[in-house]
Design a protein around this motif. Structure first.
Motif, PDB file in Angstrom:
ATOM      1  N   THR A   3       0.836  -1.191   0.000  1.00 54.80           N
ATOM      2  CA  THR A   3       0.000   0.000   0.000  1.00 54.80           C
ATOM      3  C   THR A   3       0.872   1.242   0.000  1.00 54.80           C
ATOM      4  N   THR A   4       0.608   2.178  -0.894  1.00 56.98           N
ATOM      5  CA  THR A   4       1.355   3.432  -0.943  1.00 56.98           C
ATOM      6  C   THR A   4       0.915   4.328   0.201  1.00 56.98           C
ATOM      7  N   ARG A   5       1.893   4.820   0.958  1.00 53.19           N
ATOM      8  CA  ARG A   5       1.580   5.670   2.099  1.00 53.19           C
ATOM      9  C   ARG A   5       1.086   7.035   1.635  1.00 53.19           C
ATOM     10  N   LEU A   6       0.134   7.592   2.379  1.00 56.19           N
ATOM     11  CA  LEU A   6      -0.348   8.940   2.116  1.00 56.19           C
ATOM     12  C   LEU A   6       0.677   9.913   2.681  1.00 56.19           C
ATOM     13  N   PRO A   7       1.341  10.699   1.836  1.00 51.71           N
ATOM     14  CA  PRO A   7       2.445  11.529   2.323  1.00 51.71           C
ATOM     15  C   PRO A   7       1.977  12.619   3.277  1.00 51.71           C
ATOM     16  N   ARG A   8       2.826  12.919   4.236  1.00 50.86           N
ATOM     17  CA  ARG A   8       2.515  13.988   5.185  1.00 50.86           C
ATOM     18  C   ARG A   8       2.544  15.343   4.486  1.00 50.86           C
ATOM     19  N   GLN A   9       1.660  16.221   4.946  1.00 52.59           N
ATOM     20  CA  GLN A   9       1.565  17.575   4.426  1.00 52.59           C
ATOM     21  C   GLN A   9       1.848  18.573   5.541  1.00 52.59           C
ATOM     22  N   GLU A  10       2.159  19.799   5.157  1.00 52.35           N
ATOM     23  CA  GLU A  10       2.415  20.824   6.170  1.00 52.35           C
ATOM     24  C   GLU A  10       1.105  21.296   6.804  1.00 52.35           C
ATOM     25  N   ILE A  25      -1.856  19.065  10.342  1.00 59.84           N
ATOM     26  CA  ILE A  25      -1.800  20.434  10.841  1.00 59.84           C
ATOM     27  C   ILE A  25      -0.903  20.474  12.075  1.00 59.84           C
ATOM     28  N   GLY A  26      -0.041  21.468  12.159  1.00 61.45           N
ATOM     29  CA  GLY A  26       0.817  21.627  13.322  1.00 61.45           C
ATOM     30  C   GLY A  26       1.741  20.452  13.563  1.00 61.45           C
ATOM     31  N   GLY A  27       2.148  19.761  12.497  1.00 62.04           N
ATOM     32  CA  GLY A  27       3.006  18.590  12.658  1.00 62.04           C
ATOM     33  C   GLY A  27       2.287  17.370  13.182  1.00 62.04           C
ATOM     34  N   LEU A  28       0.951  17.390  13.172  1.00 63.48           N
ATOM     35  CA  LEU A  28       0.130  16.273  13.635  1.00 63.48           C
ATOM     36  C   LEU A  28      -0.662  15.700  12.468  1.00 63.48           C
ATOM     37  N   ARG A  29      -0.916  14.406  12.510  1.00 61.19           N
ATOM     38  CA  ARG A  29      -1.850  13.780  11.582  1.00 61.19           C
ATOM     39  C   ARG A  29      -3.102  13.382  12.353  1.00 61.19           C
ATOM     40  N   GLY A 117       3.532  18.464  16.733  1.00 60.23           N
ATOM     41  CA  GLY A 117       4.708  17.772  16.222  1.00 60.23           C
ATOM     42  C   GLY A 117       5.718  18.676  15.578  1.00 60.23           C
ATOM     43  N   ASP A 118       5.351  19.966  15.386  1.00 60.66           N
ATOM     44  CA  ASP A 118       6.270  20.902  14.737  1.00 60.66           C
ATOM     45  C   ASP A 118       7.067  21.725  15.727  1.00 60.66           C
TER      46      ASP A 118
END
Length: 268
Positions: A3-10, A25-29, A117-118
């Protein structure tokens, strides 16, 4: 199959189908109202499509938001397993009692601080009310129409303020949220005009398209992300109805309707 991972966004959101959204958002998923079952019957409800992205493609999750746990179109079987493996679930008090750890229950207007997380402090998750049916519907012993439902507002320094409606049909409730939280940048609105014939004479249990547009007019955000309008047979209005309602209200510029599984940036 890999399964291709859903890439993290800023700072972005993607809707996966039904009510389920992923918010980076804010380094959190963050995942809201996880529903990952394939199509099929769920008691008196029928799921018509699986998610655009499966749960094993989401990678590490920091937080799950559950508006309510009693209806499978907001928390289905695989979604329930997914939530229980998350480090933190935020929901309403009654749902928390049923879900157990790692769920934290928030009563209306209360907040919870989540370390970002940021490295920029905390994200505040505030619980806000929702009415899961007509304003004049019979209320239970806890004062809820249909059941307890919790909406959420996400906020933090340097971040857009994001409102997630949960299953709400009440413009009066939206007006109260707008009064108490006047600077909402992004509104994630559960629409679809969900109808169940045995409940409230078949009247909508969630925003129909015109009320979703009215909610947008009241909240005055920069962006509206619709969710909860497809994937289940009891949703009586779809994307075309939403687009028409926003066009007729002169609010098309607010509406963002990216294909499920693709990202929409959350610009302030």
């Amino acid at each position: 199959m890999t399964t291709t991972r859903l890439p993290r966004q800023e700072c972005a959101i993607t809707v996966l189908g039904g009510p389920t959204a992923v918010i980076d958002i804010g380094g959190l998923r963050i995942v809201s109202d996880p529903t990952f079952d394939e199509a099929g019957p769920h008691g008196y409800l029928t799921k018509t499509a699986g998610p655009a992205v499966p749960e094993d493609a989401l990678g590490a999750i920091d937080l799950v938001l559950v508006s309510h746990d009693g209806h499978p179109d907001n928390l289905d079987e695989r979604g329930r397993v997914f939530a229980r493996t998350a480090p933190l679930v935020i929901t309403g008090p009654l749902s928390t009692a049923r879900l157990g750890p790692p769920a934290v229950g928030l009563a209306g207007w209360n907040g919870y601080q989540v370390l970002r997380g940021d490295g920029a402090g905390h994200l505040t998750v505030q619980a806000v009310p929702a009415v899961h049916g007509p304003e004049d519907g019979d209320r239970d012993a806890d004062g809820n129409v249909n059941c307890e439902v919790t909406g959420f507002v996400l906020s933090g320094p340097g971040l857009p303020t994001v409102y997630i409606s949960g299953d709400n049909a009440s413009i009066r409730t939206v007006a109260e949220i707008s009064r108490r939280v006047p600077d909402i940048d992004v509104a994630v609105l559960h629409a679809g005009a969900a109808r169940v014939p045995a409940k409230f004479g078949g009247r909508p249990l969630t925003f129909d398209s015109r009320r979703a547009a009215a909610a947008a007019a009241v909240l005055d955000p920069d962006l509206v992300i619709p969710a909860h309008y497809d994937g289940w047979a009891h949703f009586s209005e779809g994307l075309a109805d939403l687009e028409l309602a926003f066009d007729e209200a002169g609010l098309t510029a607010l509406l963002r309707t990216a294909p499920h599984g693709t990202w929409t940036p959350l610009h302030r």
